[in-house]
Design a protein around this motif. Structure first.
Motif, mmCIF file in Angstrom:
data_model
loop_
_atom_site.group_PDB
_atom_site.id
_atom_site.type_symbol
_atom_site.label_atom_id
_atom_site.label_comp_id
_atom_site.label_asym_id
_atom_site.label_seq_id
_atom_site.Cartn_x
_atom_site.Cartn_y
_atom_site.Cartn_z
ATOM 1 N N GLY A 328 -25.763 9.217 -0.751
ATOM 2 C CA GLY A 328 -24.811 9.357 0.347
ATOM 3 C C GLY A 328 -24.953 8.269 1.398
ATOM 4 N N THR A 329 -26.099 7.581 1.414
ATOM 5 C CA THR A 329 -26.236 6.478 2.371
ATOM 6 C C THR A 329 -26.083 5.158 1.623
ATOM 7 O OG1 THR A 329 -28.620 6.407 2.065
ATOM 8 C CG2 THR A 329 -27.811 7.762 3.874
ATOM 9 N N ASP A 330 -25.692 4.128 2.382
ATOM 10 C CA ASP A 330 -25.439 2.841 1.745
ATOM 11 C C ASP A 330 -26.759 2.193 1.321
ATOM 12 O OD1 ASP A 330 -23.847 0.929 0.717
ATOM 13 O OD2 ASP A 330 -23.094 0.166 2.636
ATOM 14 N N LEU A 331 -26.685 1.412 0.256
ATOM 15 C CA LEU A 331 -27.878 0.675 -0.169
ATOM 16 C C LEU A 331 -28.123 -0.462 0.814
ATOM 17 C CD1 LEU A 331 -27.277 0.395 -4.037
ATOM 18 C CD2 LEU A 331 -28.628 2.097 -2.803
ATOM 19 N N GLN A 332 -29.364 -0.636 1.204
ATOM 20 C CA GLN A 332 -29.739 -1.746 2.076
ATOM 21 C C GLN A 332 -30.133 -2.944 1.211
ATOM 22 O OE1 GLN A 332 -29.549 -1.446 5.452
ATOM 23 N NE2 GLN A 332 -28.726 0.594 5.084
ATOM 24 N N ALA A 333 -30.191 -4.103 1.865
ATOM 25 C CA ALA A 333 -30.558 -5.317 1.117
ATOM 26 C C ALA A 333 -31.872 -5.132 0.354
ATOM 27 C CB ALA A 333 -30.642 -6.501 2.066
ATOM 28 N N TYR A 353 -19.637 4.380 -5.867
ATOM 29 C CA TYR A 353 -20.341 4.726 -4.620
ATOM 30 C C TYR A 353 -19.721 5.981 -3.987
ATOM 31 C CZ TYR A 353 -22.791 0.192 -4.342
ATOM 32 O OH TYR A 353 -23.601 -0.886 -4.560
ATOM 33 N N PRO A 354 -20.488 6.674 -3.154
ATOM 34 C CA PRO A 354 -19.921 7.815 -2.421
ATOM 35 C C PRO A 354 -18.723 7.350 -1.603
ATOM 36 C CG PRO A 354 -22.292 7.682 -2.072
ATOM 37 C CD PRO A 354 -21.907 6.449 -2.818
ATOM 38 N N LYS A 355 -17.677 8.134 -1.597
ATOM 39 C CA LYS A 355 -16.458 7.661 -0.937
ATOM 40 C C LYS A 355 -16.632 7.527 0.580
ATOM 41 C CE LYS A 355 -14.061 12.084 -0.474
ATOM 42 N NZ LYS A 355 -12.842 12.852 -0.727
ATOM 43 N N ASP A 356 -17.557 8.301 1.143
ATOM 44 C CA ASP A 356 -17.703 8.271 2.607
ATOM 45 C C ASP A 356 -18.271 6.962 3.148
ATOM 46 O OD1 ASP A 356 -16.686 10.767 2.666
ATOM 47 O OD2 ASP A 356 -18.639 11.786 2.783
ATOM 48 N N ILE A 357 -18.871 6.155 2.293
ATOM 49 C CA ILE A 357 -19.434 4.898 2.802
ATOM 50 C C ILE A 357 -18.601 3.692 2.376
ATOM 51 C CG2 ILE A 357 -21.815 5.732 3.003
ATOM 52 C CD1 ILE A 357 -22.396 4.324 0.313
ATOM 53 N N LYS A 358 -17.398 3.955 1.844
ATOM 54 C CA LYS A 358 -16.566 2.839 1.380
ATOM 55 C C LYS A 358 -15.180 2.894 2.029
ATOM 56 C CE LYS A 358 -19.283 0.577 -1.492
ATOM 57 N NZ LYS A 358 -19.708 -0.798 -1.181
ATOM 58 N N PRO A 359 -14.475 1.755 2.065
ATOM 59 C CA PRO A 359 -13.165 1.710 2.732
ATOM 60 C C PRO A 359 -12.095 2.577 2.072
ATOM 61 C CG PRO A 359 -13.995 -0.507 2.282
ATOM 62 C CD PRO A 359 -14.905 0.441 1.584
ATOM 63 N N ASP A 366 -12.634 11.177 -10.331
ATOM 64 C CA ASP A 366 -12.301 12.570 -10.633
ATOM 65 C C ASP A 366 -13.262 13.559 -9.967
ATOM 66 O OD1 ASP A 366 -10.200 11.680 -12.083
ATOM 67 O OD2 ASP A 366 -11.187 11.877 -14.052
ATOM 68 N N ASP A 367 -14.486 13.140 -9.703
ATOM 69 C CA ASP A 367 -15.438 14.044 -9.054
ATOM 70 C C ASP A 367 -15.100 14.277 -7.580
ATOM 71 O OD1 ASP A 367 -16.149 11.726 -7.729
ATOM 72 O OD2 ASP A 367 -18.083 11.480 -8.729
ATOM 73 N N ASN A 368 -14.153 13.502 -7.056
ATOM 74 C CA ASN A 368 -13.707 13.595 -5.668
ATOM 75 C C ASN A 368 -14.832 13.325 -4.651
ATOM 76 O OD1 ASN A 368 -11.571 13.794 -3.920
ATOM 77 N ND2 ASN A 368 -11.954 15.967 -3.469
ATOM 78 N N ARG A 369 -15.945 12.827 -5.128
ATOM 79 C CA ARG A 369 -17.059 12.506 -4.219
ATOM 80 C C ARG A 369 -17.307 11.008 -4.172
ATOM 81 N NH1 ARG A 369 -22.569 15.065 -4.269
ATOM 82 N NH2 ARG A 369 -22.860 13.965 -6.249
ATOM 83 N N THR A 370 -16.920 10.328 -5.273
ATOM 84 C CA THR A 370 -17.203 8.891 -5.375
ATOM 85 C C THR A 370 -15.898 8.119 -5.557
ATOM 86 O OG1 THR A 370 -17.484 9.010 -7.775
ATOM 87 C CG2 THR A 370 -19.467 9.317 -6.425
ATOM 88 N N VAL A 371 -16.004 6.814 -5.344
ATOM 89 C CA VAL A 371 -14.839 5.945 -5.543
ATOM 90 C C VAL A 371 -15.179 4.848 -6.549
ATOM 91 C CG1 VAL A 371 -13.682 6.311 -3.326
ATOM 92 C CG2 VAL A 371 -15.547 4.638 -3.480
ATOM 93 N N ALA A 372 -14.107 4.262 -7.128
ATOM 94 C CA ALA A 372 -14.291 3.244 -8.175
ATOM 95 C C ALA A 372 -14.614 1.893 -7.540
ATOM 96 C CB ALA A 372 -13.043 3.154 -9.044
#
Ligand code: 4AD
Ligand code: MG
Length: 460
Positions: A328-333, A353-359, A366-372
């Motif tokens: 759920g949190t973004d990957l750091q460098a 990635y989780p949709k909440d951390i992406k534009p 389909d899982d409605n939690r992640t984006v392509a």
């Protein structure tokens, strides 16, 4: 204005020919009988050695006073060189000075200077070996970018630099404002506060406009400067950087990754073939393992894993990261680099990635939690490419934009593309400077762009 470029002189070498070169003096060295001048004209890394003998009319008055940095015109005859490490040398018939450089104040001396110091003299640093080589490699790769897309049938679109939307939704935008006297001359009320009738900013990405053209021309790309007002004072962030952004209609995430992978492989082949001498400099002085790193790109297929898998691997690694890894949190460098350097030792695509951390524009899975989404991570850098399949379903996009509190009216045109002949489409952005860093192993991104802009610093 015909004269010979040193690159051509060194490549062709029919001897005894009369040539004329123009360039800057790198060093001068005297023997008992004559002077050796090393001249560089920027056409290549190598200098041309010039032999100046006392029978030159201005030998005492001029030649013996020449110092590093002055600009010269030399005519003479090209001859085989008895010295080691060079095939030819120029026996000067005439030497003329265009401009002097006072040795007491000329900042570039023969010793190696630190990159930090060179950044403070951005007007002179392209005269050094490494910054000159970087400029040529940058130019060559820029050409390679256009060549790749042209060969693949993409249309180059010049997307705007001034925009009135926020592509990434991160709010890291520089504002574009007109001087107040210009605004006062305007009569309508809206224009009185905003030159364009509404707030405008420097673009953070040409993607949304590229999507417009992809949805008409099929395959397009844009390659231009982008701007981010994030206060990131790191060796991988600039406030102004160049991005290559292809966009393809009728394309899904897997095909998007295929394109990104073949693009990077093509560019690495391109630089190996066209810039061997300049690249050698970085392999010798910056990174002894440079060629192995580049070979890793050309020889092996890239890995592809999901964000969820990546998080699991990082958690299981037992490594003590500065930022904890949590779904759920973004990957750091540090996480990105650990994945491609320690776990895989090769480039890795991380997807979904989780949709909440992406534009907002990324396609909901389909899982409605992640984006392509897809980020490409490479050793030494971390994220070098960010991309995604775009949300092409009108209703899903509206829902998502509302969730993210975007004003749908401002994106009407973007939504229209989903109303009129929508289709799956995808694209990505390659940070051009990050790629240059990768190719040369230069540590700081400020040294791979001619005039770096970063928080607190914008010379000239
Ligand atoms: O991941 P980003 O933010 O993606 C986009 O802007 C998408 N609109 C691209 C697209 O899908 N068409 O940025 C893309 C790449 C990053 O992976 C990174 O290489 C580079 O741009 N980048 C930067 N390079 C230098 N300085 C910065 N501040 C950068 N921010 C991003
Ligand atoms: Mg990104």
């Amino acid at each position: 204005m015909q004269y010979n470029r040193i690159k051509d002189v060194l490549a062709t070498e029919p001897l005894q020919q009369k040539i004329e070169v123009r360039g800057w003096l790198r060093t001068r060295r005297n023997t008992r009988d004559f002077s050796f001048l090393e001249i560089n004209d920027g056409s290549c890394l190598a200098n041309l050695q010039v032999i100046a003998t006392p029978d030159l009319a201005n030998y005492e008055a001029i030649v013996l006073k020449l110092h590093t940095g002055c600009s010269l015109r030399v005519t003479g005859e090209l001859q085989e060189s008895p010295a080691k490490g060079q095939k030819v040398e120029l026996h000067a018939g005439t030497i003329e000075v265009y401009g002097w450089a006072d040795p007491d104040v000329y900042p570039l001396q023969k010793k190696r200077h630190s990159y930090e110091f060179l950044r403070t003299i951005a007007h002179l640093r392209p005269r050094t070996n490494s910054l000159g080589a970087l400029a040529r490699i940058r130019s060559s790769l820029s050409h390679g970018v256009h060549q790749f897309f042209r060969e693949q049938g993409f249309v180059n679109v010049h997307t705007p630099i001034i925009t009135t939307i926020d592509c990434e939704g991160a709010g890291d935008m520089f504002k574009v404002v007109a001087p107040s006297h210009t605004l006062q001359e305007k009569t309508d009320a809206a224009a009185n506060t905003h030159f364009f009738g509404k707030p405008a900013n420097l673009t953070v990405s040409g993607q949304l406009q590229a999507e417009v053209y992809a949805m008409a021309l099929g395959k397009v790309y844009t390659f231009g400067p982008t701007f981010r007002a994030e206060n990131s004072n790191t060796s991988r962030h600039l406030a102004e950087f160049w991005m290559v952004e292809p966009e393809m209609a009728f394309c899904d995430l897997a095909e998007n990754m295929d394109l990104a992978e073949s693009f990077l492989k093509y560019l690495v082949h391109h630089v190996l073939e066209n810039d061997a001498q300049d690249l050698q400099l970085f392999a010798k002085f910056i990174d002894k393992k440079l060629y192995a790193k580049l070979q890793m790109i050309t020889d092996k297929p890239f890995c592809r894993i999901s964000y969820t898998e990546a998080v699991n691997m990082l958690q299981k690694s037992g490594k003590n990261f500065e930022f904890p890894v949590q779904w759920g949190t973004d990957l750091q460098a540090e996480h990105e680099r650990y994945l491609c350097e320690e776990i895989f030792d090769q480039p890795v695509f991380v997807i979904d990635y989780p949709k909440d951390i992406k534009p907002f524009y990324m396609r909901v899975n389909d899982d409605n939690r992640t984006v392509a989404a897809m980020d490409l991570l490479v050793p030494g850098i971390g994220e070098i490419i960010g991309g995604s399949q775009r949300e092409e379903r009108y209703d899903v996009l509206c829902t998502r934009m509302k969730e993210m509190h975007l004003n749908l009216d401002e994106y009407r045109w973007y939504l229209d593309l989903r109303n009129f002949g929508t289709a799956p489409h995808a694209g990505f952005g390659l940070g051009f400077e990050r790629f240059l860093q990768f190719v040369t192993s230069m540590n700081n991104i400020r040294d791979v762009i001619p005039f770096p802009r970063a928080p607190g610093s914008a010379l000239y």
